[in-house]
Design an enzyme around this catalytic site. Structure first.
Site, short mmCIF file in Angstrom:
data_model
loop_
_atom_site.label_atom_id
_atom_site.label_comp_id
_atom_site.label_asym_id
_atom_site.label_seq_id
_atom_site.Cartn_x
_atom_site.Cartn_y
_atom_site.Cartn_z
N THR A 163 0.83 -1.20 0.00
CA THR A 163 0.00 0.00 0.00
C THR A 163 0.87 1.26 0.00
OG1 THR A 163 -1.75 -1.17 1.17
CG2 THR A 163 -1.79 1.24 1.30
N ASN B 119 -5.20 -9.15 -8.12
CA ASN B 119 -5.28 -9.91 -6.87
C ASN B 119 -6.50 -10.81 -6.79
OD1 ASN B 119 -5.92 -6.99 -6.78
ND2 ASN B 119 -7.03 -7.55 -4.93
N CYS C 231 -9.37 -7.05 2.11
CA CYS C 231 -9.81 -5.83 2.78
C CYS C 231 -11.29 -5.56 2.51
CB CYS C 231 -8.95 -4.65 2.38
SG CYS C 231 -8.50 -4.64 0.68
N1 PLP Z 1 -1.66 -4.36 -4.37
C1 PLP Z 1 -2.20 -5.56 -4.55
C2 PLP Z 1 -2.43 -6.06 -5.95
C3 PLP Z 1 -2.53 -6.36 -3.45
O1 PLP Z 1 -3.07 -7.56 -3.64
C4 PLP Z 1 -2.30 -5.85 -2.15
C5 PLP Z 1 -2.71 -6.63 -0.96
O2 PLP Z 1 -3.64 -7.40 -0.99
C6 PLP Z 1 -1.72 -4.58 -2.02
C7 PLP Z 1 -1.42 -3.87 -3.15
C8 PLP Z 1 -1.43 -4.00 -0.67
O3 PLP Z 1 -0.29 -4.59 -0.09
P1 PLP Z 1 -0.06 -4.54 1.48
O4 PLP Z 1 -1.04 -5.50 2.09
O5 PLP Z 1 1.37 -4.98 1.67
O6 PLP Z 1 -0.25 -3.14 1.91
#
Ligand code: PLP
Length: 392
Positions: free
Chosen positions: A72, A147, A326
């Site tokens: 993030t 994702n 999330c």
């Molecule tokens: N980007 C993608 C494609 C993700 O799947 C995720 C987490 O699920 C993130 C960003 C965010 O990563 P983090 O959980 O390390 O903040």
């Protein structure tokens, strides 16, 4: 009860070798990597060693790796750090919220935004990217792997569009790292995000690749850590864990054909998918027909409630997901599946299965025993399904 974990896109377990690499940096090797005494020198060496490993995984220079608190932060740093009020940004409708909401936030601050559609397979068309370019376009941000569906975007073609237009290109590779080879030069990106906990390192650590010569405005102000690109004392154990996980991921991707994990994982995923589809005429794979990472399948079982299915499967020892972790608990259907053209009820009836290094043939057998009986039970309780069965 033997629990089966098929939610590796939400997070992965820390590998024992990763944990062992991190262990000394909690108690014995506790120095601040900015201190000039020997405690600091030891942790500085560990941080730089991890930077080398991450750089090797991404195919970049060590100096181009900026450690962050996760995917993030890496996404936010790339987006907020590369654009100014009055600039135009192009992104896609299937990005993770870390990208989409970072872009939407900038829109409030005077940045122009184009959110591109995807086709029914979850794919962005590079020609749409080209057509969306404006004179003030500063940044294109399109993810490498989605994702929810695992679909791989044509990032190399988008990189070429960006290069021809002289525009910066960021790609969120959080779900691609460790699953497919990444080469920042092949992609032609200026920034690329990864996250530790998706590659068997801990949660709360990640990295952003920033191409040499690319000026990036930091998100935080403070010390001159990470060459003034990310202020804040380094999370040394986390960074060491990320470095070790990157090293193991690279070794696994580079090894000989007979030892490769990805084809084995893809074969397990394909068996799960095919045997489920064979049992349900009305089930379908979201993202079918597009290239995908080897570990993910997102299956739609019409006339079930995905949340109810996740809970029912969990009660029987199988962990899966309805989409982005999330969004669990949120009532809105997945923005990714809606962007692919699914109706809200179809998006709500979709389940993501994401395999990991630890997934075995027996895990798939157990999942295949549990899923059909759970779908059948939920459908028995569904007035919608009964109504449809009567009318057909
Ligand atoms: N980007 C993608 C494609 C993700 O799947 C995720 C987490 O699920 C993130 C960003 C965010 O990563 P983090 O959980 O390390 O903040």
């Amino acid at each position: 009860m033997h629990r089966i974990y098929l939610d590796n896109n939400a997070t992965t377990p820390i590998l024992p070798a990763v944990f062992e690499a991190m262990r000394p940096y909690f108690c014995e090797e506790f120095g601040n990597a900015s201190s000039i005494h020997s405690h600091g020198q030891q942790t500085r060496a560990a941080v730089e060693n991890a930077r080398d490993s991450v750089a090797a995984l991404l195919g970049c220079r060590a100096s181009e790796v900026v450690f962050t608190s996760g995917g993030t932060e890496a996404d936010n740093l790339a987006i907020a750090g590369l654009v100014h009020a009055g600039d135009h940004v192009i992104t896609s409708s299937v990005e993770h919220h870390a990208v989409l909401l970072a872009c939407k936030h900038l829109e409030d601050a005077g940045v122009e935004l184009t959110v591109l559609p995807v086709d029914g397979r979850c794919l962005v068309d590079p020609d749409d990217v080209r057509r969306a370019l404006r004179l003030n376009t500063k940044l294109i941000s399109v993810m490498m792997a989605n994702n929810e569906t695992g679909v791989l975007q044509p990032v190399e073609e988008i990189g070429k569009v960006a290069a021809q237009a002289g525009v910066s290109f960021h790609t969120d590779a959080v779900q691609a790292a460790g699953k497919v080879a990444i080469g920042v030069n092949r992609i032609g990106c200026h920034a690329l995000s990864i996250s530790g906990h998706k590659i068997h390192a801990p949660q709360g650590v990640g990295a952003l690749y920033v191409r040499k010569g690319t000026k990036i405005r930091p998100l935080f102000y403070g010390g001159r850590h990470e060459r003034s690109r990310r202020a804040g004392t380094e999370n040394v154990p986390g960074i060491v864990g990320l470095g070790k996980a990157a090293q193991l991921a690279k070794a696994a991707l580079d090894c000989g054909a007979d030892q490769k994990e990805e084809p084995k994982m893809a074969a397990l995923r394909d068996r799960l998918q095919q045997e489920i589809l064979a049992q349900f005429e009305d089930a379908a794979v979201n993202g079918d027909g597009a290239p995908r990472v080897p570990n993910t399948t997102n299956i739609r079982f019409d006339h079930i409630d995905g949340e109810a299915m996740v809970i029912a499967l969990d009660l029987n020892g199988l962990a899966v997901s309805t989409g982005a972790a999330c969004s669990s608990g949120a009532i809105e259907p997945s923005h990714v599946l809606l962007a692919m053209g699914l109706r809200p009820d179809q998006a709500r009836a979709s389940i993501r299965f994401s395999l990991g290094k630890q997934t075995t043939e027996e895990d798939i057998d157990s999942a295949l025993a549990l899923v059909p009986q759970t779908v059948a039970r939920l459908r028995e309780l569904s007035p919608l399904y009964k109504r449809q069965a009567v009318s057909s």
